[in-house]
Each structure stands twice: as structure tokens, then as C-alpha cells.
Design an enzyme around this catalytic site. Structure first.
Site, PDB file in Angstrom:
ATOM      1  N   THR A  36       0.833  -1.213   0.000  1.00  0.00           N
ATOM      2  CA  THR A  36       0.000   0.000   0.000  1.00  0.00           C
ATOM      3  C   THR A  36       0.864   1.259   0.000  1.00  0.00           C
ATOM      4  O   THR A  36       0.338   2.374  -0.005  1.00  0.00           O
ATOM      5  CB  THR A  36      -0.934   0.060   1.239  1.00  0.00           C
ATOM      6  OG1 THR A  36      -0.135   0.094   2.427  1.00  0.00           O
ATOM      7  CG2 THR A  36      -1.884  -1.114   1.297  1.00  0.00           C
ATOM      8  N   GLY A  37       2.176   1.095   0.032  1.00  0.00           N
ATOM      9  CA  GLY A  37       3.077   2.253   0.088  1.00  0.00           C
ATOM     10  C   GLY A  37       3.484   2.702  -1.294  1.00  0.00           C
ATOM     11  O   GLY A  37       3.040   2.155  -2.308  1.00  0.00           O
ATOM     12  N   VAL A  58       7.570  -8.116   5.623  1.00  0.00           N
ATOM     13  CA  VAL A  58       7.935  -8.268   7.034  1.00  0.00           C
ATOM     14  C   VAL A  58       7.326  -9.540   7.651  1.00  0.00           C
ATOM     15  O   VAL A  58       7.799 -10.022   8.678  1.00  0.00           O
ATOM     16  CB  VAL A  58       7.468  -7.017   7.829  1.00  0.00           C
ATOM     17  CG1 VAL A  58       7.842  -7.102   9.287  1.00  0.00           C
ATOM     18  CG2 VAL A  58       8.032  -5.753   7.222  1.00  0.00           C
ATOM     19  N   TYR A 146      -8.246  -6.078  11.051  1.00  0.00           N
ATOM     20  CA  TYR A 146      -7.298  -5.018  11.439  1.00  0.00           C
ATOM     21  C   TYR A 146      -7.248  -4.884  12.952  1.00  0.00           C
ATOM     22  O   TYR A 146      -6.177  -4.924  13.562  1.00  0.00           O
ATOM     23  CB  TYR A 146      -7.746  -3.716  10.793  1.00  0.00           C
ATOM     24  CG  TYR A 146      -6.867  -2.517  11.048  1.00  0.00           C
ATOM     25  CD1 TYR A 146      -5.580  -2.444  10.493  1.00  0.00           C
ATOM     26  CD2 TYR A 146      -7.319  -1.432  11.797  1.00  0.00           C
ATOM     27  CE1 TYR A 146      -4.782  -1.317  10.698  1.00  0.00           C
ATOM     28  CE2 TYR A 146      -6.530  -0.312  12.001  1.00  0.00           C
ATOM     29  CZ  TYR A 146      -5.261  -0.256  11.444  1.00  0.00           C
ATOM     30  OH  TYR A 146      -4.482   0.869  11.652  1.00  0.00           O
ATOM     31  N   LYS A 150      -4.081  -5.796  15.449  1.00  0.00           N
ATOM     32  CA  LYS A 150      -3.416  -4.782  16.266  1.00  0.00           C
ATOM     33  C   LYS A 150      -3.473  -5.145  17.751  1.00  0.00           C
ATOM     34  O   LYS A 150      -2.538  -4.876  18.501  1.00  0.00           O
ATOM     35  CB  LYS A 150      -4.069  -3.421  16.028  1.00  0.00           C
ATOM     36  CG  LYS A 150      -3.816  -2.865  14.627  1.00  0.00           C
ATOM     37  CD  LYS A 150      -2.363  -2.474  14.457  1.00  0.00           C
ATOM     38  CE  LYS A 150      -2.093  -1.810  13.120  1.00  0.00           C
ATOM     39  NZ  LYS A 150      -0.697  -1.420  12.951  1.00  0.00           N
ATOM     40  N   ARG A 187      -9.517   6.709   2.900  1.00  0.00           N
ATOM     41  CA  ARG A 187      -9.722   7.407   4.168  1.00  0.00           C
ATOM     42  C   ARG A 187     -10.422   8.730   3.881  1.00  0.00           C
ATOM     43  O   ARG A 187     -10.317   9.296   2.798  1.00  0.00           O
ATOM     44  CB  ARG A 187      -8.381   7.618   4.895  1.00  0.00           C
ATOM     45  CG  ARG A 187      -7.897   6.292   5.479  1.00  0.00           C
ATOM     46  CD  ARG A 187      -6.666   6.444   6.329  1.00  0.00           C
ATOM     47  NE  ARG A 187      -5.459   6.230   5.560  1.00  0.00           N
ATOM     48  CZ  ARG A 187      -4.284   5.934   6.114  1.00  0.00           C
ATOM     49  NH1 ARG A 187      -4.150   5.825   7.412  1.00  0.00           N
ATOM     50  NH2 ARG A 187      -3.216   5.754   5.361  1.00  0.00           N
TER      51      ARG A 187
HETATM   52  P1  NAD Z   1       0.333   3.187   4.707  1.00  0.00           P
HETATM   53  O1  NAD Z   1      -0.518   2.191   4.003  1.00  0.00           O
HETATM   54  O2  NAD Z   1       0.646   4.463   4.006  1.00  0.00           O
HETATM   55  O3  NAD Z   1       1.701   2.544   5.180  1.00  0.00           O
HETATM   56  C1  NAD Z   1       1.858   1.199   5.514  1.00  0.00           C
HETATM   57  C2  NAD Z   1       3.105   0.689   4.834  1.00  0.00           C
HETATM   58  O4  NAD Z   1       3.331  -0.662   5.234  1.00  0.00           O
HETATM   59  C3  NAD Z   1       2.993   0.699   3.323  1.00  0.00           C
HETATM   60  O5  NAD Z   1       4.136   1.314   2.754  1.00  0.00           O
HETATM   61  C4  NAD Z   1       2.923  -0.787   2.958  1.00  0.00           C
HETATM   62  O6  NAD Z   1       3.424  -1.079   1.675  1.00  0.00           O
HETATM   63  C5  NAD Z   1       3.716  -1.402   4.087  1.00  0.00           C
HETATM   64  N1  NAD Z   1       3.412  -2.818   4.342  1.00  0.00           N
HETATM   65  C6  NAD Z   1       2.201  -3.391   4.551  1.00  0.00           C
HETATM   66  N2  NAD Z   1       2.327  -4.716   4.751  1.00  0.00           N
HETATM   67  C7  NAD Z   1       3.659  -4.971   4.689  1.00  0.00           C
HETATM   68  C8  NAD Z   1       4.434  -6.165   4.817  1.00  0.00           C
HETATM   69  N3  NAD Z   1       3.873  -7.363   5.054  1.00  0.00           N
HETATM   70  N4  NAD Z   1       5.782  -6.080   4.698  1.00  0.00           N
HETATM   71  C9  NAD Z   1       6.382  -4.883   4.459  1.00  0.00           C
HETATM   72  N5  NAD Z   1       5.702  -3.733   4.322  1.00  0.00           N
HETATM   73  C10 NAD Z   1       4.360  -3.779   4.421  1.00  0.00           C
HETATM   74  O7  NAD Z   1      -0.403   3.503   6.109  1.00  0.00           O
HETATM   75  P2  NAD Z   1      -0.017   4.523   7.262  1.00  0.00           P
HETATM   76  O8  NAD Z   1      -1.172   5.415   7.478  1.00  0.00           O
HETATM   77  O9  NAD Z   1       1.316   5.113   7.010  1.00  0.00           O
HETATM   78  O10 NAD Z   1       0.041   3.542   8.517  1.00  0.00           O
HETATM   79  C11 NAD Z   1       1.284   3.122   9.053  1.00  0.00           C
HETATM   80  C12 NAD Z   1       1.054   2.390  10.355  1.00  0.00           C
HETATM   81  O11 NAD Z   1       0.405   3.258  11.299  1.00  0.00           O
HETATM   82  C13 NAD Z   1       0.156   1.155  10.250  1.00  0.00           C
HETATM   83  O12 NAD Z   1       0.644   0.157  11.098  1.00  0.00           O
HETATM   84  C14 NAD Z   1      -1.192   1.644  10.732  1.00  0.00           C
HETATM   85  O13 NAD Z   1      -1.957   0.615  11.265  1.00  0.00           O
HETATM   86  C15 NAD Z   1      -0.785   2.651  11.794  1.00  0.00           C
HETATM   87  N6  NAD Z   1      -1.832   3.652  12.031  1.00  0.00           N
HETATM   88  C16 NAD Z   1      -2.023   4.685  11.159  1.00  0.00           C
HETATM   89  C17 NAD Z   1      -3.033   5.616  11.409  1.00  0.00           C
HETATM   90  C18 NAD Z   1      -3.255   6.802  10.520  1.00  0.00           C
HETATM   91  O14 NAD Z   1      -4.173   7.595  10.793  1.00  0.00           O
HETATM   92  N7  NAD Z   1      -2.496   7.028   9.474  1.00  0.00           N
HETATM   93  C19 NAD Z   1      -3.862   5.459  12.528  1.00  0.00           C
HETATM   94  C20 NAD Z   1      -3.645   4.377  13.378  1.00  0.00           C
HETATM   95  C21 NAD Z   1      -2.608   3.494  13.133  1.00  0.00           C
HETATM   96  N1  UDP Z   2     -16.165   8.373   5.577  1.00  0.00           N
HETATM   97  C1  UDP Z   2     -17.120   9.072   4.853  1.00  0.00           C
HETATM   98  N2  UDP Z   2     -16.941   9.199   3.509  1.00  0.00           N
HETATM   99  C2  UDP Z   2     -15.859   8.683   2.838  1.00  0.00           C
HETATM  100  C3  UDP Z   2     -14.890   7.984   3.601  1.00  0.00           C
HETATM  101  C4  UDP Z   2     -15.085   7.834   4.973  1.00  0.00           C
HETATM  102  O1  UDP Z   2     -18.115   9.571   5.400  1.00  0.00           O
HETATM  103  O2  UDP Z   2     -15.780   8.832   1.606  1.00  0.00           O
HETATM  104  C5  UDP Z   2     -16.373   8.227   7.047  1.00  0.00           C
HETATM  105  C6  UDP Z   2     -16.248   6.809   7.581  1.00  0.00           C
HETATM  106  O3  UDP Z   2     -17.484   6.133   7.486  1.00  0.00           O
HETATM  107  C7  UDP Z   2     -15.836   7.062   9.013  1.00  0.00           C
HETATM  108  C8  UDP Z   2     -14.997   8.346   8.927  1.00  0.00           C
HETATM  109  O4  UDP Z   2     -15.337   8.956   7.689  1.00  0.00           O
HETATM  110  O5  UDP Z   2     -16.956   7.312   9.821  1.00  0.00           O
HETATM  111  C9  UDP Z   2     -13.499   8.110   8.964  1.00  0.00           C
HETATM  112  O6  UDP Z   2     -13.211   7.131   8.006  1.00  0.00           O
HETATM  113  P1  UDP Z   2     -11.732   6.656   7.658  1.00  0.00           P
HETATM  114  O7  UDP Z   2     -11.860   5.565   6.664  1.00  0.00           O
HETATM  115  O8  UDP Z   2     -10.916   7.834   7.289  1.00  0.00           O
HETATM  116  O9  UDP Z   2     -11.113   6.123   9.018  1.00  0.00           O
HETATM  117  P2  UDP Z   2     -11.658   5.270  10.257  1.00  0.00           P
HETATM  118  O10 UDP Z   2     -11.490   6.202  11.376  1.00  0.00           O
HETATM  119  O11 UDP Z   2     -13.095   4.885  10.060  1.00  0.00           O
HETATM  120  O12 UDP Z   2     -10.772   4.099  10.293  1.00  0.00           O
END
Ligand code: NAD
Ligand code: UDP
Length: 326
Positions: A36-37, A58, A146, A150, A187
Site C-alpha cells: 500500500t506504500g 515483514v 485489522y 493490532k 480514508r
Molecule cells: P500506509 O498504508 O501508508 O503505510 C503502511 C506501509 O506498510 C505501506 O508502505 C505498505 O506497503 C507497508 N506494508 C504493509 N504490509 C507490509 C508487509 N507485510 N511487509 C512490508 N511492508 C508492508 O499507512 P499509514 O497510514 O502510514 O500507517 C502506518 C502504520 O500506522 C500502520 O501500522 C497503521 O496501522 C498505523 N496507524 C495509522 C493511522 C493513521 O491515521 N495514518 C492510525 C492508526 C494506526
Molecule cells: N467516511 C465518509 N466518507 C468517505 C470515507 C469515509 O463519510 O468517503 C467516514 C467513515 O465512514 C468514518 C470516517 O469517515 O466514519 C473516517 O473514516 P476513515 O476511513 O478515514 O477512518 P476510520 O477512522 O473509520 O478508520
């Protein structure tokens, strides 16, 4: 020179962490399978002698030559649309992936910090959520892949801390946004901004009364840095307590982008949490941390980023639109 391994290093948060630790003078090893990166998030670091990239899953055995001081486990699909598309990989990276990281940490005598999430609280019955709340998660619902990965990841991390004396840190991240989010990751922020830029109506799921609390990426990275350097092994919420309904958020994006599109309502996804706000008392007390960037400031910077992307990027969002129609 201290050496740090950052899994998920090519992702949204991982790439900002790579930047931060390069700035702090570390040797940074980013590991990512790019599921997803996007390699473009870290391309600017490739020329540096103290940066390396390993294209690796990983969830498979990890080999890193040389010493390691720190490991940050950020690899995991993170948006609902991603983990619904790749549920098994999501479960594996949160279980086998963290097991590999902790095993590596034990051998290298490294400190591990894991990216946990507000999703461990599920659809919370306590508000705002503090770290002592155990959560309300449906293990067999769509988000279970998910949330339970976690939760398992936290349990495994505590077990290595307790039984193998590995130094561990757990950050529970609440919705974070900023440059390098993928426009098509589903998102809510990239969804709304993408829709505004394409001249489409903004899709609010449900009646828009559900809430979230959005944290700007620079604030989050600072909180993670401070947690890593602290001596606190238990979970710490890092997020911005400024809470808003998704309906109001859509209105803010309409105003920010100046679009003349309107809001349309779509079905609320199953188990979508109704309210979410971090209680950050612990982060304040233990890390001396609280967010500095207001939503107005953070959204402005993020909108500029998306607005300046090449136009074709906007239309890579097509699969998301297909998905939400179903
Ligand atoms: P992202 O999808 O941009 O980044 C995740 C990265 O992990 C990607 O580059 C993907 O290719 C890599 N990846 C996934 N599975 C892999 C594997 N098996 N081996 C190697 N690489 C792998 O998402 P993000 O928003 O940057 O999230 C990063 C971390 O932070 C995640 O663990 C996510 O659960 C956590 N997190 C993010 C948020 C947020 O709001 N962004 C909130 C809560 C937790
Ligand atoms: N959401 C929405 N419209 C969109 C995408 C998301 O109304 O096109 C809502 C979703 O149902 C949730 C909130 O926005 O209530 C945040 O969603 P997101 O997927 O960003 O993250 P979540 O906190 O749910 O993991």
C-alpha cells in the site's frame, strides 16, 4: 551513528519517520513490500549514504546485517478500504510481522516501538478513550482483521517485554493526516479532497453524525519520537483531541477547497465507530507532548499537497469510487 529499522517505511507515516530520523542523524533502514506504500515517498532519501531500502515482506523472516538500536514496526495496511481488500496480509503483518520484528530485536538488543491504533477500542463505549479502556471490538466483523491484528500485536509486544526483557513501546495512533497520504486509500480526508478536486459530490457515510479527531502528521511524529526516547512500556494514545462530526468535516473541506459540489449520503459501513476522541492525559504527563498544529493549518498544508499532484493521480482514485457504490 545509531541505526534504526522502520518497517512500512515507504508508507505515509513510515516515510515521515524516515525523514525525522535522518534529520536526527541516524542510519535509517526502511523495509517495505510496497503493498500500500509508494517508493516516491522516500525517493529523495536514496542518495544519502545513511539511508537504505529493503524491498521485503515483514511477515517473512527478516534479516538485517549489522547492529540495530531501534525498530519501528509500522508495516500494515491502514485504511478500511485497504484492509478489506487484503485481509489475510493485514492479519499476517500484525502477527507474523511483529513476531519477526521482536525476534530480531531480541537478537540485536534493540528497542521496539509498534504502531497500534485507536481501532483497538473498536466502537467505543467510553468517551474520550483512555488507555485503560479495553475496547468494544467485533472480531468477526469487517474491521476485525485489522483491530484484532493490532490487539494481538500489542499482546505479543507485552509478552516479549515481560518474558524476554525486550525494551518495547506501544503508540495508539488516532486518525492522522497530511502530505503523502494516498489519494485513493479511501480514508475520509483524501476521499473528500479528491472528490472536491475532481468536481464530484462529497460522499458522507451514514448521516454524518459519527465523530473523529484528526491529528496533523508532524505532531504525531513528534509524539512517536518522544515515546521512543521515553522509558514507558505501556500503550500511550497519540492524537489530537479536537473532535468533529464527519458531516461538519465535509463542510470544512467544501469551504477549504472552494468547490461548489454538495454532500451526498451513502450507507454507513458495518461497525463504523460512532465516536472517537483520544484522552491524551498520559502523553501530556509522560512525554510532555500535545498537538501544536490546528486543523485549519494542517488542512491547508495537506490541500496544497494534493492540489499540486500530477492530474493523473486524481483519477487513480477510480477504484475507490467503484468500491463505495457497492
Ligand atoms: P500506509 O498504508 O501508508 O503505510 C503502511 C506501509 O506498510 C505501506 O508502505 C505498505 O506497503 C507497508 N506494508 C504493509 N504490509 C507490509 C508487509 N507485510 N511487509 C512490508 N511492508 C508492508 O499507512 P499509514 O497510514 O502510514 O500507517 C502506518 C502504520 O500506522 C500502520 O501500522 C497503521 O496501522 C498505523 N496507524 C495509522 C493511522 C493513521 O491515521 N495514518 C492510525 C492508526 C494506526
Ligand atoms: N467516511 C465518509 N466518507 C468517505 C470515507 C469515509 O463519510 O468517503 C467516514 C467513515 O465512514 C468514518 C470516517 O469517515 O466514519 C473516517 O473514516 P476513515 O476511513 O478515514 O477512518 P476510520 O477512522 O473509520 O478508520
Amino acid at each position: 551513528m545509531k541505526r534504526i529499522l522502520i518497517t512500512g517505511g515507504a508508507g505515509f507515516l513510515g516515510s515521515h519517520l524516515c525523514d525525522r530520523f535522518i534529520k536526527e542523524g541516524y542510519h535509517v533502514i526502511a523495509m517495505d513490500n510496497l503493498i500500500t506504500g509508494d517508493i516516491r515517498n522516500i525517493e529523495h532519501l536514496f542518495k544519502l549514504p545513511n539511508f537504505e531500502f529493503y524491498h521485503h515482506d515483514v511477515s517473512k523472516f527478516i534479516h538485517v546485517p549489522g547492529e540495530l538500536d531501534y525498530i519501528l514496526h509500522f508495516a500494515s495496511p491502514a485504511s478500511p478500504i485497504d484492509y478489506l481488500k487484503i485481509p489475510i496480509q493485514t492479519l499476517k503483518v500484525g502477527s507474523l510481522g511483529i513476531h519477526n520484528c521482536l525476534g530480531l530485536a531480541r537478537v540485536k538488543n534493540a528497542r521496539v516501538l509498534i504502531a497500534s491504533t485507536s481501532e483497538v477500542y473498536g466502537d467505543p463505549t467510553v468517551h474520550p478513550q483512555n488507555e485503560d479502556y479495553w475496547g468494544n471490538v467485533n472480531p468477526v466483523g469487517p474491521r476485525g482483521v485489522y483491530d484484532e491484528a493490532k490487539r494481538f500485536q500489542e499482546a505479543m509486544t507485552m509478552a516479549y517485554h515481560t518474558y524476554h526483557n525486550v525494551e518495547t513501546r506501544i503508540v495508539r495512533i488516532f486518525n492522522t493526516y497530511g502530505p503523502r497520504m494516498r489519494l485513493n486509500d479511501g480514508r475520509v480526508l483524501p476521499a473528500f479532497i479528491g472528490q472536491a478536486l475532481r468536481g464530484e459530490d462529497l460522499t458522507v457515510f451514514g448521516d454524518g453524525s459519527q465523530t473523529r479527531s484528526f491529528c496533523y502528521v508532524d505532531d504525531l511524529i513528534e509524539g512517536i519520537y518522544r515515546l521512543l526516547m521515553s522509558d514507558y512500556p505501556y500503550p500511550v494514545n497519540v492524537g489530537n483531541p479536537s473532535e468533529i462530526t464527519i458531516g461538519q468535516f465535509a463542510e470544512e473541506i467544501i469551504k477549504l477547497t472552494g468547490t461548489d459540489q454538495k454532500v451526498v449520503y451513502k450507507e454507513l459501513p458495518k461497525d463504523d465507530p460512532k465516536q472517537r476522541q483520544p484522552d491524551i492525559t498520559k502523553a501530556k504527563e509522560i512525554l510532555g507532548w500535545e498537538p501544536q498544529v490546528s486543523r485549519a493549518e494542517g488542512l491547508k498544508i495537506t490541500y496544497e499537497y494534493f492540489r499540486n499532484l500530477p492530474e493523473e493521480e486524481l483519477y487513480k482514485a477510480a477504484y475507490h469510487r467503484e468500491f463505495t457504490k457497492k
